[in-house]
Design an enzyme around this catalytic site. Structure first.
Site, short mmCIF file in Angstrom:
data_model
loop_
_atom_site.label_atom_id
_atom_site.label_comp_id
_atom_site.label_asym_id
_atom_site.label_seq_id
_atom_site.Cartn_x
_atom_site.Cartn_y
_atom_site.Cartn_z
N ASP A 207 28.24 10.01 -4.75
CA ASP A 207 29.05 8.82 -5.04
C ASP A 207 28.06 7.69 -5.26
OD1 ASP A 207 31.65 6.96 -3.23
OD2 ASP A 207 30.47 6.47 -5.01
N ASN A 234 25.92 6.01 -16.91
CA ASN A 234 27.09 6.27 -17.73
C ASN A 234 28.41 6.23 -16.94
OD1 ASN A 234 28.70 7.75 -20.01
ND2 ASN A 234 28.85 9.10 -18.23
N TYR A 301 37.54 -3.89 -16.46
CA TYR A 301 36.65 -3.01 -17.24
C TYR A 301 35.79 -3.85 -18.18
CZ TYR A 301 35.28 0.63 -20.60
OH TYR A 301 34.58 1.47 -21.42
N LYS A 305 31.75 -4.06 -18.14
CA LYS A 305 30.92 -3.65 -19.28
C LYS A 305 30.04 -4.79 -19.77
CE LYS A 305 31.67 0.71 -19.72
NZ LYS A 305 30.57 1.62 -19.32
N THR A 336 37.59 10.64 -25.99
CA THR A 336 37.42 11.30 -24.70
C THR A 336 38.69 11.11 -23.88
OG1 THR A 336 36.63 9.35 -23.53
CG2 THR A 336 34.96 10.64 -24.69
#
Lengths: 394, 81, 303
Positions: A207, A234, A301, A305, A336
């Site tokens: 983790d 990633n 998010y 980023k 994905t």
């Protein structure tokens, strides 16, 4: 290639050469100098020289041989030359060519040489003096690095873009650590695919929000791969859509911690290994949301980023002097599981607004990550490479 | 209206407005693949589709109808099943 | 198309395609229709106005795209309803002309590009050079007024085509004044031009030798009043260029013109004789259910 300090006044070099008709023929072919004195026997015999005289520069050209091969040899740059032709050289004369160092100027890297050529009867046919510069040794020629260690950790590599990155890096010769948190089977599957293709990979569970687990992962990675070269940050949680009205700051910070905090921690953990060898490469996976108008329901998010992009920009200067490169790869909408909930209409519209008219694939991103991890990108750091089919053109 | 009828009706309208045969309208048909499909033809196409299906597209929807698939999705969302 | 395209025109085309997929065939269609002469002219226009400021080009393309899409949507509504969502003059000033951001960021740049990218605007430009500019030379016009200068484009064209002529540009919009000044500076034509932020008046003794008013009439509540003021500002025999938009439901079009004769009648009523006229539709309509915006163009003389 010798250094300027290795030469001494009085040092000499010599060589011998028999001047033949073939030499003369090739000289005429090269220079076009077909003066009948050199090439027409009848004409030459009727002249005051009473016979063929070979080209003066043909003899003199062997000074170039001595300078370029022997004194000083490789790295010589002929700066100036004066020549006095003292006697004619005839066909089949055997010449002794000699050069001697008479002065050395270390700071300017210059050598002064006295030159002479004598024939088989010991008669001087040519004298002269020249200045020759000795160029410094090319930096890279002797700085060829030792082969770097091959270990690269890819976080969140059990599926999607991470898995594709792991496969590509392994195909390029890296020993890949496939980090995962939950899906051991998926991670193992990625390792099997890599092994089947002839590559090397190990799945290591960690983790990455937990510093102790990260430290253990890095230690195990170092041991298994026999040395670490790089890190690809990633790992990313699935995107949770939230309206701002319902969003709490804790959620934003949690996402930031999960992505940027983890990337920060992984960099810190791997750094000693990269710094020890003064080389290494790190890639942070960013996102098109950091470049274009971000989707309004993806705020945590988007902020995370943007943080990944900022991490790269802030660390490039810090890590660069230690030989460690850090770059961002910023994918657009990539096919994905992460976009499973994106409506088909949005996906189709994104394609239509993309110059290359398709969504990206994980392999598209992996190729660019592999480039940035490779020697080919050895002078690239602090950069962001966008893999979005041209979507950010305007 | 069922999906197949919607699909066929759209194809017919596109063929008529864009002056191409039905065969030339593949699944990937878009402004990229059909040369005659420019902004003027697009507006005619939209107005004819609105008339044919008894629906209305708002300004943003009009701009997004860039391919057969996008048109189908938009029409299906507006026409009662 | 690619063989004919020049770098700046290509950049505009690429920017349009990237931002407005619906408009991505615009440049190609103009090249097919008008050929290398169009490309050359447009390239020069972009080069002089924008220089190397690619960011300004992209902002302008953004403005043009929005403007064009909006025009298409309004045309679609107009086709169904045959009426404008018309504003009053005060509303137009408040919402459009007085809105500096909209004028400088969207409206005026879009108009500048539209002179090349909208086929009927470009045909109008060619017609003006063929039918109006010779009139200026025939009367040896030394002065002209341009009323409702907009981008300043037609003032620029006349100053460039008729060496020595002096111009006065009238507009109530600060943005138009600013934009025209900028345009003429970049073309090196400012010295022969005076910008006037007011209604047209007889500024030149005896009246102007010539006049221009391009697509102003449809923005006015009472075109006849304006035409009378214009007539009073020019000398007898002065040639003029007057154009109006027909069937064009733009946001700030107040007066809905549907045909050439309505415009011509107003011109005659104001004391102008029609010397030449032409109608340039944006596209050919194929049925009575369709409408197309048209540029109604008149070369007139003050009588």
């Amino acid at each position: 290639m010798r250094d300027i300090k290795e030469f001494a006044v009085g040092e000499k070099a010599r060589l011998s050469h028999l001047i033949t008709l073939e030499d003369t023929r090739r000289f005429v072919e090269l220079t076009g100098d077909d003066n009948p004195l050199h090439v027409d026997r009848e004409w030459a015999e009727r002249s005051a020289m009473k016979g063929i005289v070979t080209h003066g520069m043909l003899s003199a050209s062997f000074l170039s041989t001595i300078i370029g091969k022997n004194l000083p040899g490789p790295g010589a740059l002929w700066v100036s030359q004066n020549i006095e032709f003292l006697a004619p050289v005839r066909l089949n004369d055997k010449l002794e060519i000699e050069a001697e160092i008479v002065e050395i100027h270390v700071r300017q890297r210059l050598l002064k040489l006295r030159c002479q050529i004598t024939n088989q009867r010991g008669r001087q046919v040519l004298t002269g003096e020249c200045l020759v510069k000795l160029l410094a040794k090319p930096a890279t020629a002797e700085a060829a690095p030792a082969a770097p260690p091959r270990g690269i950790i890819v976080t969140g590599a059990s599926r999607g873009i991470g898995a594709a990155i792991a496969r590509k890096l392994a195909a390029d010769g890296a020993a890949v650590i496939v980090n995962y948190r939950r899906d051991a089977e998926a991670a193992a599957s990625v390792c099997r695919q890599i092994a089947d293709a002839g590559g090397q990979a190990w799945a290591i569970r960690a983790d990455i929000t937990d510093r102790a687990q990260v430290a253990a992962m890095v230690e195990e990675a170092q041991a298994r791969a026999g040395g670490l070269y790089g890190l690809v940050n990633n790992a990313s949680e699935p995107i949770a859509e939230r309206d701002f009205a319902a969003l709490e700051w804790d959620e934003v910070m949690a996402e930031f911690q999960s992505q940027v905090g983890s990337a920060f921690g992984c960099i810190k953990a791997i750094l000693p290994h990269l710094q020890a060898r003064k080389q290494g490469a790190i890639v942070n996976i960013g996102s098109i949301v950091a470049d274009q108008a971000p989707p309004p329901t993806w705020i945590p998010y988007n902020i995370a980023k943007a943080g990944m992009h900022a991490l790269t920009r802030n660390l490039a200067e810090v890590l660069g002097p230690g030989g460690i490169r850090i770059n961002t790869v910023s994918p657009g909408m990539t096919d994905t599981a992460l976009i499973a909930d994106v409506p088909e209409k949005v996906r189709l519209l994104t394609q239509m607004h993309t110059p290359l008219r398709r969504l990206g694939s994980p392999e598209d991103v992996a190729g660019v990550v592999a480039f940035l991890m490779s020697e080919a990108a050895r002078h690239v750091t602090g950069e962001t490479l966008r893999v979005n089919g041209g979507k950010t053109l305007l | 209206m069922d999906t197949i009828t919607i699909h066929n009706t759209i194809i017919e309208v596109m063929a008529a407005i864009l002056d191409v045969s039905r065969d030339q309208i593949g699944d990937d048909a878009s402004m990229d693949t059909i040369k005659a499909w420019d902004s003027l033809k697009h507006m005619k196409l939209v107005m004819t589709l609105e008339q044919e299906f008894g629906i209305e597209f708002d300004d943003q929807e009009v701009v997004d109808l860039l391919s057969l698939r996008l048109i189908e999705l938009a029409v299906r969302a507006k026409v009662p099943a | 198309m690619s063989d004919l395209i020049t770098p700046r025109v290509a950049a505009v085309s690429a920017a349009l395609a990237a931002r407005f997929p619906l408009l991505r065939k615009t440049v190609g269609a103009r090249v097919d229709e008008f050929g290398p002469a169009w490309v050359e002219r447009f390239e020069r226009e972009i080069e002089v106005y924008f220089g190397s400021d690619q960011a300004a080009v992209e902002r302008t393309v953004e403005g043009y795209g929005q403007f064009s899409i909006e025009a298409m949507m309004l045309q679609k509504r107009f086709t169904k309803t045959l009426s404008y969502a018309a504003m009053s003059y005060e509303e137009a000033v408040a919402e459009v002309y007085g809105n500096m951001d909209y004028m400088l960021g969207t409206y005026l740049p879009a108009l500048l590009l539209s002179h090349y990218l909208w086929p009927h605007h470009y045909r109008q430009l060619l017609w003006v050079h063929d039918h109006f500019v010779p009139e200026l030379r025939a009367v040896k016009a030394a002065t002209f007024c341009d009323v409702g200068i907009g981008t300043g484009f037609y003032s620029k064209e006349i100053l460039a085509a008729v060496p020595g002529i002096r111009g006065w540009g009238y507009d109530i919009s600060d943005a138009s004044i600013l934009h025209t000044g900028r345009l003429l500076d970049r073309w090196g034509l400012s010295e022969r031009y005076t910008l006037c932020r007011r209604e047209v008046a007889a500024e030149v003794e005896g009246g102007f030798d010539a006049f221009v008013s391009v697509e102003l009439l449809e923005h006015l509540e009472s075109p006849p009043d304006f035409l009378a003021a214009l007539r009073a500002s020019v000398r007898v025999g002065a040639p003029g260029l007057i154009t109006a938009a027909l069937d064009a439901p733009n946001r700030d079009h107040i007066y809905l013109y549907r045909d050439m004769e309505t415009v011509a009648a107003q011109l005659r009523g104001a004391g102008f004789a029609v010397v030449a006229e032409a109608n340039f539709p944006a596209y050919i309509i194929q049925s009575n259910q369709e409408t197309a915006p048209q540029a109604a163009c008149f070369v007139v003389r003050a009588v």
